[in-house]
Scaffold this motif. Structure first.
Motif, PDB file in Angstrom:
ATOM      1  N   VAL A 275       0.837  -1.215   0.000  1.00 24.52           N
ATOM      2  CA  VAL A 275       0.000   0.000   0.000  1.00 24.52           C
ATOM      3  C   VAL A 275       0.864   1.254   0.000  1.00 24.52           C
ATOM      4  O   VAL A 275       0.596   2.211  -0.747  1.00 24.52           O
ATOM      5  N   LEU A 276       1.928   1.261   0.804  1.00 23.02           N
ATOM      6  CA  LEU A 276       2.821   2.424   0.836  1.00 23.02           C
ATOM      7  C   LEU A 276       3.502   2.635  -0.515  1.00 23.02           C
ATOM      8  O   LEU A 276       3.579   3.766  -1.026  1.00 23.02           O
ATOM      9  N   SER A 277       3.995   1.561  -1.115  1.00 21.31           N
ATOM     10  CA  SER A 277       4.666   1.672  -2.411  1.00 21.31           C
ATOM     11  C   SER A 277       3.683   2.095  -3.500  1.00 21.31           C
ATOM     12  O   SER A 277       4.026   2.882  -4.387  1.00 21.31           O
ATOM     13  N   PHE A 278       2.470   1.554  -3.437  1.00 24.38           N
ATOM     14  CA  PHE A 278       1.440   1.949  -4.400  1.00 24.38           C
ATOM     15  C   PHE A 278       1.122   3.441  -4.251  1.00 24.38           C
ATOM     16  O   PHE A 278       0.938   4.145  -5.259  1.00 24.38           O
ATOM     17  N   SER A 279       1.090   3.929  -3.039  1.00 20.64           N
ATOM     18  CA  SER A 279       0.822   5.357  -2.817  1.00 20.64           C
ATOM     19  C   SER A 279       1.940   6.211  -3.408  1.00 20.64           C
ATOM     20  O   SER A 279       1.676   7.249  -4.033  1.00 20.64           O
TER      21      SER A 279
ATOM     22  N   MET B 264       1.379   6.218  -7.111  1.00 19.29           N
ATOM     23  CA  MET B 264       0.254   7.065  -7.515  1.00 19.29           C
ATOM     24  C   MET B 264       0.655   8.541  -7.515  1.00 19.29           C
ATOM     25  O   MET B 264       0.267   9.310  -8.411  1.00 19.29           O
ATOM     26  N   ILE B 265       1.460   8.941  -6.528  1.00 17.21           N
ATOM     27  CA  ILE B 265       1.909  10.336  -6.474  1.00 17.21           C
ATOM     28  C   ILE B 265       2.878  10.633  -7.602  1.00 17.21           C
ATOM     29  O   ILE B 265       2.773  11.652  -8.297  1.00 17.21           O
TER      30      ILE B 265
ATOM     31  N   ALA C 169       1.494   2.462 -11.097  1.00 22.97           N
ATOM     32  CA  ALA C 169       1.673   2.426  -9.643  1.00 22.97           C
ATOM     33  C   ALA C 169       1.633   0.998  -9.119  1.00 22.97           C
ATOM     34  O   ALA C 169       2.307   0.676  -8.131  1.00 22.97           O
TER      35      ALA C 169
ATOM     36  N   ALA D 212       4.371  -0.704  -6.891  1.00 20.72           N
ATOM     37  CA  ALA D 212       4.041  -1.345  -5.615  1.00 20.72           C
ATOM     38  C   ALA D 212       4.766  -2.667  -5.467  1.00 20.72           C
ATOM     39  O   ALA D 212       5.268  -3.002  -4.387  1.00 20.72           O
TER      40      ALA D 212
ATOM     41  N   GLU E 205      10.984   8.289  -8.172  1.00 23.58           N
ATOM     42  CA  GLU E 205      10.374   7.615  -7.029  1.00 23.58           C
ATOM     43  C   GLU E 205      11.228   6.465  -6.499  1.00 23.58           C
ATOM     44  O   GLU E 205      10.940   5.918  -5.430  1.00 23.58           O
TER      45      GLU E 205
END
Length: 263
Positions: free
Chosen positions: A78-82, A85-86, A95, A99, A227
């Motif tokens: 979830v953190l990596s996906f966020s 997404m940013i 994303a 993730a 990223e």
């Protein structure tokens, strides 16, 4: 530190050897197809059958450990996906790949070799459990996110069936299920089959790491995405730290189990 380096450097040495050969001998990338097939469909399934089938069956149902380690990986996903997404301004499919880059840990290629070499036979069962359930998480989450980010109305029934099929028919999971069944009934394969499985077990990690290096050598490199430092921090610092904290907090596991989760 010398012991740590002696344990870890041969793994990275095989990657660099493959990278060097990939740069030195310019065979086309299509030549890797049979090598990848051997790794995914033959060698690694053989490795995990040997690992899991030899484990005590009663230890394979350690659900508090499964929940703790899988929840840790899900949190990193979830953190990596966020972060993805940013960095991609809302591109769900890109994303999802990021993730995986941040949350997919030392499961298949390096994990078993590292944990068993460092911690001995007590690491076999936790290594197998993390492998099976972390992969099930990734195999489920990524197709769902790809369907969600396709730009079309997702056909969830088809997507769910696709995910279930991929999870159930993946050679890693088939080998793991067969190994659990073998452990439950105390099955030991005939000597000829067992010798072949030993060959595959010993070949899996070196073969996979060499191919990984060749693959990196043949792929174009055009810079580090912005990223990447954040994903590497999640992958290399936050994930093992979270595994240590969460697994230690959930239950009174053996030291080898906690250290296996961290590795």
């Amino acid at each position: 530190m010398q012991q740590v380096l002696s344990l870890a450097l041969p793994f990275f040495g095989l990657i660099f050897l493959g990278f060097f050969c990939g740069k030195l001998v310019r065979y086309p990338e299509a030549g890797l197809q049979w090598m990848n097939f051997f790794i995914v469909y033959v060698a690694l399934p053989g490795l995990f059958f040997k690992l899991i089938s030899a484990a005590p069956f009663d230890q394979l149902a350690n659900w508090p450990f499964v929940i703790a380690t899988t929840a840790t990986t899900a949190l990193m996903f979830v953190l990596s996906f966020s972060v993805g997404m940013i960095s991609t301004q809302g591109d769900i499919r890109a994303a999802a790949v990021q993730a995986v880059a941040g949350a997919y840990a030392n499961i298949g290629y390096m994990g078993p070799g590292l944990t068993i070499a460092a911690l001995g036979p007590h690491a076999v069962v936790p290594t197998a459990l993390i492998f099976v359930f972390d992969n099930a998480l990734h195999f489920s989450a990524v197709p769902m996110l790809m369907a969600l980010g396709s730009g079309q109305s997702p056909k969830w029934t088809e997507t769910v069936l696709f995910v279930v099929k991929r999870v159930v028919t993946h050679p890693f999971n088939i080998a793991s299920a067969a190994a659990v069944f073998a452990a439950s009934i105390g099955f030991e394969p005939p000597q000829v089959i067992d010798t072949m499985l030993t060959f595959l077990k010993n070949a899996a990690a070196p073969f996979a790491l060499f191919v990984m290096g060749v693959t990196v050598a043949l792929r174009p490199f055009d810079g580090v995405p912005k990223e990447m430092p954040f994903l590497l921090f999640i992958k290399l610092i936050l994930h093992p730290l979270a595994a240590w904290v969460i697994v230690s907090s959930v239950g009174d596991f053996d030291r080898e189990w906690v250290l296996t989760a961290v590795l």
